[in-house]
Design an enzyme around this catalytic site. Structure first.
Site, PDB file in Angstrom:
ATOM      1  N   PRO A   1       0.778  -1.233  -0.048  1.00  0.00           N
ATOM      2  CA  PRO A   1       0.005  -0.007   0.085  1.00  0.00           C
ATOM      3  C   PRO A   1       0.814   1.412   0.004  1.00  0.00           C
ATOM      4  CG  PRO A   1       0.212  -1.159   2.184  1.00  0.00           C
ATOM      5  CD  PRO A   1       0.855  -1.970   1.020  1.00  0.00           C
TER       6      PRO A   1
ATOM      7  N   CYS B   1       1.368   2.831  10.163  1.00  0.00           N
ATOM      8  CA  CYS B   1       1.447   4.145   9.670  1.00  0.00           C
ATOM      9  C   CYS B   1       2.069   5.288  10.885  1.00  0.00           C
ATOM     10  CB  CYS B   1       0.412   4.710   9.001  1.00  0.00           C
ATOM     11  SG  CYS B   1       0.947   6.474   8.319  1.00  0.00           S
TER      12      CYS B   1
ATOM     13  N   LYS C   1      -1.137  -4.804   8.435  1.00  0.00           N
ATOM     14  CA  LYS C   1       0.135  -4.378   8.075  1.00  0.00           C
ATOM     15  C   LYS C   1       0.776  -3.755   9.428  1.00  0.00           C
ATOM     16  CE  LYS C   1       3.060  -2.139   4.602  1.00  0.00           C
ATOM     17  NZ  LYS C   1       3.155  -0.865   5.456  1.00  0.00           N
TER      18      LYS C   1
ATOM     19  N   HIS D   1       6.457  -4.804   8.371  1.00  0.00           N
ATOM     20  CA  HIS D   1       7.582  -3.852   7.913  1.00  0.00           C
ATOM     21  C   HIS D   1       8.673  -3.817   8.929  1.00  0.00           C
ATOM     22  CE1 HIS D   1       8.732   0.676   6.895  1.00  0.00           C
ATOM     23  NE2 HIS D   1       9.753  -0.395   6.841  1.00  0.00           N
TER      24      HIS D   1
ATOM     25  N   ALA E   1       7.405  -1.787  -1.605  1.00  0.00           N
ATOM     26  CA  ALA E   1       6.794  -0.454  -1.792  1.00  0.00           C
ATOM     27  C   ALA E   1       7.643   0.531  -2.686  1.00  0.00           C
ATOM     28  CB  ALA E   1       6.527   0.253  -0.411  1.00  0.00           C
ATOM     29  N   ARG E   2       8.733   0.952  -2.162  1.00  0.00           N
ATOM     30  CA  ARG E   2       9.493   2.019  -2.923  1.00  0.00           C
ATOM     31  C   ARG E   2      10.010   1.212  -4.131  1.00  0.00           C
ATOM     32  NH1 ARG E   2      13.196   3.209   1.548  1.00  0.00           N
ATOM     33  NH2 ARG E   2      12.615   1.219   1.989  1.00  0.00           N
TER      34      ARG E   2
HETATM   35  C1  FNR Z   1       4.278   4.115   1.970  1.00  0.00           C
HETATM   36  N1  FNR Z   1       3.940   3.121   3.116  1.00  0.00           N
HETATM   37  C2  FNR Z   1       2.462   2.947   3.512  1.00  0.00           C
HETATM   38  N2  FNR Z   1       2.333   1.754   4.126  1.00  0.00           N
HETATM   39  C3  FNR Z   1       1.000   1.549   4.663  1.00  0.00           C
HETATM   40  O1  FNR Z   1       0.555   0.722   5.243  1.00  0.00           O
HETATM   41  N3  FNR Z   1      -0.215   2.474   3.895  1.00  0.00           N
HETATM   42  C4  FNR Z   1       0.372   3.336   3.011  1.00  0.00           C
HETATM   43  O2  FNR Z   1      -0.604   3.971   2.545  1.00  0.00           O
HETATM   44  C5  FNR Z   1       1.434   3.673   2.732  1.00  0.00           C
HETATM   45  N4  FNR Z   1       1.737   4.809   2.063  1.00  0.00           N
HETATM   46  C6  FNR Z   1       3.055   4.847   1.547  1.00  0.00           C
HETATM   47  C7  FNR Z   1       3.479   5.668   0.531  1.00  0.00           C
HETATM   48  C8  FNR Z   1       4.635   5.789  -0.088  1.00  0.00           C
HETATM   49  C9  FNR Z   1       5.000   6.993  -1.163  1.00  0.00           C
HETATM   50  C10 FNR Z   1       5.666   4.955   0.635  1.00  0.00           C
HETATM   51  C11 FNR Z   1       7.113   5.253   0.002  1.00  0.00           C
HETATM   52  C12 FNR Z   1       5.389   4.146   1.566  1.00  0.00           C
HETATM   53  C13 FNR Z   1       4.938   2.189   3.572  1.00  0.00           C
HETATM   54  C14 FNR Z   1       5.160   1.074   2.652  1.00  0.00           C
HETATM   55  O3  FNR Z   1       3.886   0.232   2.441  1.00  0.00           O
HETATM   56  C15 FNR Z   1       6.285   0.113   3.178  1.00  0.00           C
HETATM   57  O4  FNR Z   1       5.889  -0.228   4.573  1.00  0.00           O
HETATM   58  C16 FNR Z   1       7.563   0.819   3.450  1.00  0.00           C
HETATM   59  O5  FNR Z   1       7.831   1.657   2.392  1.00  0.00           O
HETATM   60  C17 FNR Z   1       8.797  -0.088   3.220  1.00  0.00           C
HETATM   61  O6  FNR Z   1       8.878  -1.099   2.167  1.00  0.00           O
HETATM   62  P1  FNR Z   1       9.662  -0.872   1.067  1.00  0.00           P
HETATM   63  O7  FNR Z   1       9.602   0.452   0.588  1.00  0.00           O
HETATM   64  O8  FNR Z   1      11.280  -0.823   1.910  1.00  0.00           O
HETATM   65  O9  FNR Z   1       9.354  -2.029   0.350  1.00  0.00           O
END
Ligand code: FNR
Length: 446
Positions: free
Chosen positions: A12, A111, A150, A178, A236-237
């Site tokens: 997400p 979050c 999550k 995470h 995510a990223r």
């Molecule tokens: C997020 N993340 C995030 N998590 C979540 O539970 N709901 C959300 O709406 C969001 N929104 C969000 C927007 C953006 C632009 C980013 C970069 C991240 C967190 C994301 O889902 C994830 O937990 C973290 O980014 C770590 O994972 P990666 O990036 O290492 O794969």
């Protein structure tokens, strides 16, 4: 019933995880795609509309016509709607509302943003395990699709395991973790060892998350899975930057990914601002190049598409949709809000039109309704317009006074500035400075 074992998942992401990105991730090989976090009360004030022109199901904000969640049959068996909530009752209402359109429901308990925590959502739920448990068990017991959550980890492993066991005991289908604490940021290392301990300690699929910093290619997804011992992996990223990381055959050049993304953005009439934001996050440092700078100046979907030689495609598709009856984002009549309280009662002699302020319509600041009106009023010796703005339920409405007359829009807006712009637009229209036809054509007037 969707199964969460051995899956590669699009995480997400607020603003990134809208329909075009989710479809692209599926095309490239993701098994499951999560929506951006959607706040429960926003979904509850939305209206479910089947959009025959686009072939989508839209959840439309009844107050201003913006699309809160758009989905389509292609993703129905693979899309998980992530909810932001702090209330079991509201969460259940949302889940019942959407359960036939999605494959799963997720509750965001990770979050760390102020907005979430202050509202008792996101990581705030991790320090209220009884509440978190109640929300999940309420959903699990009454919803026809699988429920997940999550989370982030605690600094203490035992505390993390205890929490995970408690959440798993609700009957959730999987848990995404995470591997960072609420205070850790993306630059901190992900605690893959903690993820491994969680996956060993639970008998439901654990979805490993947090590994994007070390992900360059498809093979890194399997490596992350191996290092964490988890059943599934969520990105995510790495997906935000180049969604083709989901391709077993290897990543594609960024321009190909952007073009494929833009095609979906056009086909599903994605909002230009959202489209621009997503492309911007793909381009990153390339925004400094001449093409990147040109991109930053673009405002409409067609202007964005033109940079990747898809301007004609966009124009033709938009025309086709218009002919087939797509009236734009503001076609929903705002629901009548609760009757005004005495304090904010509107006078009877206000000129009122159902006029929405659409930021994307105005290329320059001087074209904005307020600026235009100010210039016109000064030129005609009418003095300065005065704005009185009231707020209700996180929405705003402004009454403009000019030369003794009052003007307002019946559309409630999401912030004070937009409400004032809406009122200015009504005034400009009523004075004949801007024609009604123009406002109908650009979608401002319903
Ligand atoms: C997020 N993340 C995030 N998590 C979540 O539970 N709901 C959300 O709406 C969001 N929104 C969000 C927007 C953006 C632009 C980013 C970069 C991240 C967190 C994301 O889902 C994830 O937990 C973290 O980014 C770590 O994972 P990666 O990036 O290492 O794969």
């Amino acid at each position: 019933m969707m199964n969460y074992s051995h899956k590669v998942i699009l995480a997400p992401m607020v603003r990134i995880g809208t329909l075009p990105m989710r479809l692209l991730a599926l095309d490239y090989g993701a098994d499951i795609v999560y929506s951006e976090e959607l706040i429960d009360w926003k979904l509850l004030r939305s209206l479910r509309v089947e959009n025959d022109v686009l072939g989508t199901v839209d959840y439309i904000d009844q107050t201003d016509g913006t699309i809160i969640f758009r989905t389509c049959p292609r993703e129905q068996k693979q899309v998980v709607l992530q909810m932001g909530t702090c209330c079991a009752e509201r969460a259940l209402k949302v889940a019942k509302m959407v359960e036939n359109d999605v494959a799963g429901i997720d509750v965001n308990m990770g979050c760390p943003k102020k907005f979430s925590v202050d509202g008792g959502m996101g990581v705030a739920l991790l320090s209220q395990p009884e509440k978190a448990h109640n929300i999940l068990s309420t959903l699990v017991n009454s919803v026809s699709v699988p429920v997940t959550c999550k989370i982030r980890i605690f600094p203490d492993l035992e505390a993390t395991l205890k929490l995970c066991r408690k959440l798993a005991s609700t009957g959730i289908a999987a848990i995404a973790v995470h591997g960072r604490t609420r205070d850790e940021r993306p630059q901190h290392a992900n605690h893959n060892d903690v993820l491994q301990a969680i996956s060993q300690g639970l008998d439901i699929p654990v979805i490993a998350n947090g590994g994007s910093k070390e992900m360059e290619c498809y093979e890194d997804i399997a490596r992350f899975r191996g290092e964490t011992g988890c059943s599934s992996v969520m990105l995510a990223r790495a997906a935000e930057w180049n969604c083709s990381i989901f391709r077993p055959e290897g990543k594609l050049p960024l321009d190909d990914v952007i073009k494929a993304y833009l095609k979906y953005a056009v086909d599903y009439d994605n909002a230009p601002a959202n489209t621009k934001y997503c492309v911007q996050n793909m381009l990153r440092e390339l925004q400094e190049t001449p093409r990147g700078k040109k991109f930053l100046e673009s405002q409409t979907l067609e202007q964005i598409c033109a940079i990747w030689d898809m301007g004609d495609y966009c124009r033709e598709k938009q025309l086709e949709y218009k002919v087939r009856g797509l009236r734009g984002r503001r076609e929903v009549i705002p629901a009548s809000l609760s009757p005004p309280t005495k304090k904010c009662r509107l006078d009877e002699d206000i000129v009122e039109l159902q006029c929405a302020f659409l930021r994307s319509v105005y290329a320059n600041d001087v074209d904005l309704p307020k600026s235009k009106l100010l210039i016109w009023a000064r030129k005609n010796g009418l003095g300065q317009p005065r704005y009185d703005t009231q707020q209700r339920d996180k929405l705003f409405k402004s009454v403009l006074t000019l030369n003794g007359s009052k003007y307002s829009s019946s559309c409630w807006e999401k912030n004070k500035r937009w409400a004032e712009q809406g009122a200015a637009l009504v005034c400009l229209c009523s004075l004949g400075v801007v024609s009604m036809e123009t406002l109908i054509q650009n979608g401002s007037l319903r």
